[in-house]
Each structure stands twice: as structure tokens, then as C-alpha cells.
Design a protein around this motif. Structure first.
Motif, PDB file in Angstrom:
ATOM      1  N   ILE A 196       0.824  -1.203   0.000  1.00 57.21           N
ATOM      2  CA  ILE A 196       0.000   0.000   0.000  1.00 57.21           C
ATOM      3  C   ILE A 196       0.865   1.262   0.000  1.00 57.21           C
ATOM      4  O   ILE A 196       0.464   2.300  -0.521  1.00 57.21           O
ATOM      5  CB  ILE A 196      -0.965  -0.020   1.205  1.00 57.21           C
ATOM      6  N   ASP A 197       2.059   1.156   0.554  1.00 52.41           N
ATOM      7  CA  ASP A 197       2.938   2.321   0.625  1.00 52.41           C
ATOM      8  C   ASP A 197       3.289   2.890  -0.747  1.00 52.41           C
ATOM      9  O   ASP A 197       3.629   4.068  -0.859  1.00 52.41           O
ATOM     10  CB  ASP A 197       4.229   1.967   1.376  1.00 52.41           C
ATOM     11  N   CYS A 198       3.237   2.082  -1.794  1.00 53.09           N
ATOM     12  CA  CYS A 198       3.615   2.566  -3.120  1.00 53.09           C
ATOM     13  C   CYS A 198       2.430   3.145  -3.900  1.00 53.09           C
ATOM     14  O   CYS A 198       2.589   3.629  -5.005  1.00 53.09           O
ATOM     15  CB  CYS A 198       4.287   1.459  -3.931  1.00 53.09           C
ATOM     16  N   LEU A 199       1.246   3.129  -3.315  1.00 52.20           N
ATOM     17  CA  LEU A 199       0.070   3.680  -3.991  1.00 52.20           C
ATOM     18  C   LEU A 199       0.023   5.193  -3.819  1.00 52.20           C
ATOM     19  O   LEU A 199       0.372   5.729  -2.781  1.00 52.20           O
ATOM     20  CB  LEU A 199      -1.214   3.066  -3.412  1.00 52.20           C
ATOM     21  N   HIS A 200      -0.423   5.863  -4.861  1.00 47.46           N
ATOM     22  CA  HIS A 200      -0.568   7.314  -4.824  1.00 47.46           C
ATOM     23  C   HIS A 200      -1.966   7.665  -4.329  1.00 47.46           C
ATOM     24  O   HIS A 200      -2.933   7.011  -4.693  1.00 47.46           O
ATOM     25  CB  HIS A 200      -0.348   7.917  -6.215  1.00 47.46           C
ATOM     26  N   ALA A 201      -2.060   8.705  -3.542  1.00 42.09           N
ATOM     27  CA  ALA A 201      -3.360   9.154  -3.054  1.00 42.09           C
ATOM     28  C   ALA A 201      -4.184   9.663  -4.231  1.00 42.09           C
ATOM     29  O   ALA A 201      -3.706  10.461  -5.031  1.00 42.09           O
ATOM     30  CB  ALA A 201      -3.187  10.249  -2.012  1.00 42.09           C
ATOM     31  N   GLY A 202      -5.416   9.196  -4.335  1.00 43.55           N
ATOM     32  CA  GLY A 202      -6.295   9.628  -5.419  1.00 43.55           C
ATOM     33  C   GLY A 202      -7.139  10.831  -5.040  1.00 43.55           C
ATOM     34  O   GLY A 202      -7.756  11.454  -5.882  1.00 43.55           O
ATOM     35  N   VAL A 203      -7.157  11.155  -3.756  1.00 44.08           N
ATOM     36  CA  VAL A 203      -7.962  12.263  -3.254  1.00 44.08           C
ATOM     37  C   VAL A 203      -7.049  13.167  -2.433  1.00 44.08           C
ATOM     38  O   VAL A 203      -6.317  12.685  -1.569  1.00 44.08           O
ATOM     39  CB  VAL A 203      -9.118  11.727  -2.370  1.00 44.08           C
ATOM     40  N   THR A 204      -7.101  14.450  -2.697  1.00 43.13           N
ATOM     41  CA  THR A 204      -6.284  15.388  -1.931  1.00 43.13           C
ATOM     42  C   THR A 204      -6.873  15.536  -0.534  1.00 43.13           C
ATOM     43  O   THR A 204      -8.030  15.171  -0.287  1.00 43.13           O
ATOM     44  CB  THR A 204      -6.237  16.774  -2.591  1.00 43.13           C
ATOM     45  N   GLU A 205      -6.115  16.110   0.371  1.00 40.35           N
ATOM     46  CA  GLU A 205      -6.605  16.327   1.735  1.00 40.35           C
ATOM     47  C   GLU A 205      -7.818  17.248   1.726  1.00 40.35           C
ATOM     48  O   GLU A 205      -8.788  17.032   2.451  1.00 40.35           O
ATOM     49  CB  GLU A 205      -5.493  16.900   2.619  1.00 40.35           C
ATOM     50  N   ALA A 206      -7.803  18.276   0.890  1.00 39.00           N
ATOM     51  CA  ALA A 206      -8.940  19.197   0.804  1.00 39.00           C
ATOM     52  C   ALA A 206     -10.189  18.476   0.291  1.00 39.00           C
ATOM     53  O   ALA A 206     -11.297  18.676   0.810  1.00 39.00           O
ATOM     54  CB  ALA A 206      -8.601  20.373  -0.107  1.00 39.00           C
ATOM     55  N   GLU A 207     -10.027  17.633  -0.730  1.00 39.71           N
ATOM     56  CA  GLU A 207     -11.152  16.859  -1.248  1.00 39.71           C
ATOM     57  C   GLU A 207     -11.680  15.902  -0.190  1.00 39.71           C
ATOM     58  O   GLU A 207     -12.897  15.738  -0.030  1.00 39.71           O
ATOM     59  CB  GLU A 207     -10.745  16.080  -2.498  1.00 39.71           C
ATOM     60  N   ASN A 208     -10.760  15.270   0.547  1.00 37.67           N
ATOM     61  CA  ASN A 208     -11.169  14.349   1.597  1.00 37.67           C
ATOM     62  C   ASN A 208     -11.971  15.077   2.675  1.00 37.67           C
ATOM     63  O   ASN A 208     -12.987  14.568   3.147  1.00 37.67           O
ATOM     64  CB  ASN A 208      -9.960  13.655   2.209  1.00 37.67           C
ATOM     65  N   GLN A 209     -11.540  16.258   3.067  1.00 37.35           N
ATOM     66  CA  GLN A 209     -12.268  17.022   4.081  1.00 37.35           C
ATOM     67  C   GLN A 209     -13.677  17.365   3.592  1.00 37.35           C
ATOM     68  O   GLN A 209     -14.631  17.320   4.364  1.00 37.35           O
ATOM     69  CB  GLN A 209     -11.502  18.297   4.457  1.00 37.35           C
ATOM     70  N   MET A 210     -13.812  17.686   2.302  1.00 33.50           N
ATOM     71  CA  MET A 210     -15.125  17.981   1.744  1.00 33.50           C
ATOM     72  C   MET A 210     -16.013  16.730   1.766  1.00 33.50           C
ATOM     73  O   MET A 210     -17.193  16.797   2.095  1.00 33.50           O
ATOM     74  CB  MET A 210     -15.008  18.487   0.307  1.00 33.50           C
ATOM     75  N   LEU A 211     -15.416  15.572   1.444  1.00 35.46           N
ATOM     76  CA  LEU A 211     -16.180  14.330   1.391  1.00 35.46           C
ATOM     77  C   LEU A 211     -16.653  13.863   2.759  1.00 35.46           C
ATOM     78  O   LEU A 211     -17.728  13.284   2.888  1.00 35.46           O
ATOM     79  CB  LEU A 211     -15.359  13.224   0.719  1.00 35.46           C
ATOM     80  N   VAL A 212     -15.853  14.090   3.790  1.00 33.06           N
ATOM     81  CA  VAL A 212     -16.208  13.592   5.123  1.00 33.06           C
ATOM     82  C   VAL A 212     -16.919  14.626   5.987  1.00 33.06           C
ATOM     83  O   VAL A 212     -17.371  14.305   7.076  1.00 33.06           O
ATOM     84  CB  VAL A 212     -14.973  13.038   5.878  1.00 33.06           C
ATOM     85  N   ALA A 213     -17.049  15.850   5.492  1.00 32.08           N
ATOM     86  CA  ALA A 213     -17.726  16.895   6.270  1.00 32.08           C
ATOM     87  C   ALA A 213     -19.229  16.604   6.326  1.00 32.08           C
ATOM     88  O   ALA A 213     -19.803  16.039   5.399  1.00 32.08           O
ATOM     89  CB  ALA A 213     -17.491  18.261   5.630  1.00 32.08           C
ATOM     90  N   GLU A 214     -19.840  16.998   7.429  1.00 33.34           N
ATOM     91  CA  GLU A 214     -21.285  16.836   7.556  1.00 33.34           C
ATOM     92  C   GLU A 214     -21.959  17.745   6.541  1.00 33.34           C
ATOM     93  O   GLU A 214     -21.630  18.929   6.441  1.00 33.34           O
ATOM     94  CB  GLU A 214     -21.728  17.193   8.971  1.00 33.34           C
ATOM     95  N   PRO A 215     -22.889  17.218   5.765  1.00 34.04           N
ATOM     96  CA  PRO A 215     -23.548  18.045   4.749  1.00 34.04           C
ATOM     97  C   PRO A 215     -24.451  19.092   5.379  1.00 34.04           C
ATOM     98  O   PRO A 215     -25.041  18.872   6.439  1.00 34.04           O
ATOM     99  CB  PRO A 215     -24.369  17.035   3.944  1.00 34.04           C
ATOM    100  N   SER A 216     -24.552  20.214   4.717  1.00 30.70           N
ATOM    101  CA  SER A 216     -25.437  21.278   5.205  1.00 30.70           C
ATOM    102  C   SER A 216     -26.876  20.905   4.870  1.00 30.70           C
ATOM    103  O   SER A 216     -27.147  20.078   4.003  1.00 30.70           O
ATOM    104  CB  SER A 216     -25.083  22.604   4.539  1.00 30.70           C
ATOM    105  N   GLN A 217     -27.785  21.548   5.560  1.00 36.96           N
ATOM    106  CA  GLN A 217     -29.201  21.296   5.291  1.00 36.96           C
ATOM    107  C   GLN A 217     -29.550  21.723   3.868  1.00 36.96           C
ATOM    108  O   GLN A 217     -30.400  21.106   3.230  1.00 36.96           O
ATOM    109  CB  GLN A 217     -30.061  22.038   6.309  1.00 36.96           C
TER     110      GLN A 217
END
Length: 141
Positions: A43-64
Motif C-alpha cells: 500500500i505504501d507505493c500507492l498514490h493518493a487519489g484524493v487530496t486532503e482538501a477533497e477528503n475534508q469535503m467528502l467527510v464533512a457533515e452536509p449542510s441542510q
């Protein structure tokens, strides 16, 4: 009814009690396999497919508002989902259900589960949360 099966030695067995024992033995062995040792260093040789900013958007609680937009993008004449309600129910009753649906979606995100059994809620409106997460994923790509 099964009339005969081959055992591990390749012999035909016709006795119903022996056939039952063979079936139980087969499935017992099939579902009780030895744990596999995995080398996760690859797994160490795999490249991240999602940036940290994208990840934060994906895991954030959605607004109403995000949830409302998804609810109102549904076809009002859609077939009922697992909860028994179609899109028109959610749209017509939005003023009544918006807080509950927002809470449900937030709990799903918080618990990392879109399975209502994992968040302790009997209502299955969780499908709306699944579409919201998919929509966010599409925007991130």
C-alpha cells in the motif's frame, strides 16, 4: 431432494444422513477458512487519489441546503424506496422532516456508516445520504 453426491474420496454417497453430514462438513470447512496473513507494505507505493482538501469535503457533515438540494432533485413521481416513500413525500413534507433527515445524514457521516442499523435509526431514509455523498464524490473528481 439430493439423491447422491461424491465425497472427498470421489465415492458416491446415497444415504440421506451421510449426504447431510457431507453438506454440513463442506460448508463448515468453506466458511471457516484459515486467516490469511497479508503484507500491507504494498500500500505504501500507492498514490493518493484524493487530496486532503477533497477528503475534508467528502467527510464533512452536509449542510441542510445540500440535503434539500438533493431531495428536491429527486423525481417526485419516483418509486418508493425501502422506507416506503417516494420523492414527492420528501418534497411535500420537507418543512416537517428536514431536521430529522439532516440529523440522520449527519449521524451517518459521523459514524462512517450509511447502514441505518449501524447508526441506530429504524427509518431508512438513509438513501438520501448515499446520493449526497455520491454527489460530493462526483464534484471532487
Amino acid at each position: 431432494m439430493i439423491h447422491k453426491v461424491k465425497n472427498d474420496e470421489g465415492e458416491w454417497v446415497e444415504n440421506q444422513n451421510q449426504i447431510a453430514e457431507l453438506a454440513v462438513d463442506f460448508f463448515h470447512r468453506f466458511y471457516s477458512a484459515e486467516p490469511i496473513e497479508r503484507d500491507l507494505s504494498i500500500i505504501d507505493c500507492l498514490h493518493a487519489g484524493v487530496t486532503e482538501a477533497e477528503n475534508q469535503m467528502l467527510v464533512a457533515e452536509p449542510s441542510q441546503e445540500e440535503i434539500r438540494a438533493r431531495v428536491f432533485s429527486m423525481n417526485p413521481n419516483s418509486a418508493a424506496g425501502p422506507d416506503g416513500f417516494g420523492g414527492d413525500f420528501y418534497q411535500i413534507c420537507w418543512g416537517i422532516i428536514k431536521q430529522d433527515l439532516s440529523n440522520l445524514t449527519g449521524r451517518c457521516v459521523e459514524n462512517g456508516a450509511l447502514d441505518v442499523r449501524k447508526v441506530g435509526i429504524q427509518d431508512q431514509t438513509v438513501g438520501q445520504g448515499i446520493y449526497l455523498v455520491q454527489d460530493r464524490k462526483d464534484k471532487a473528481i
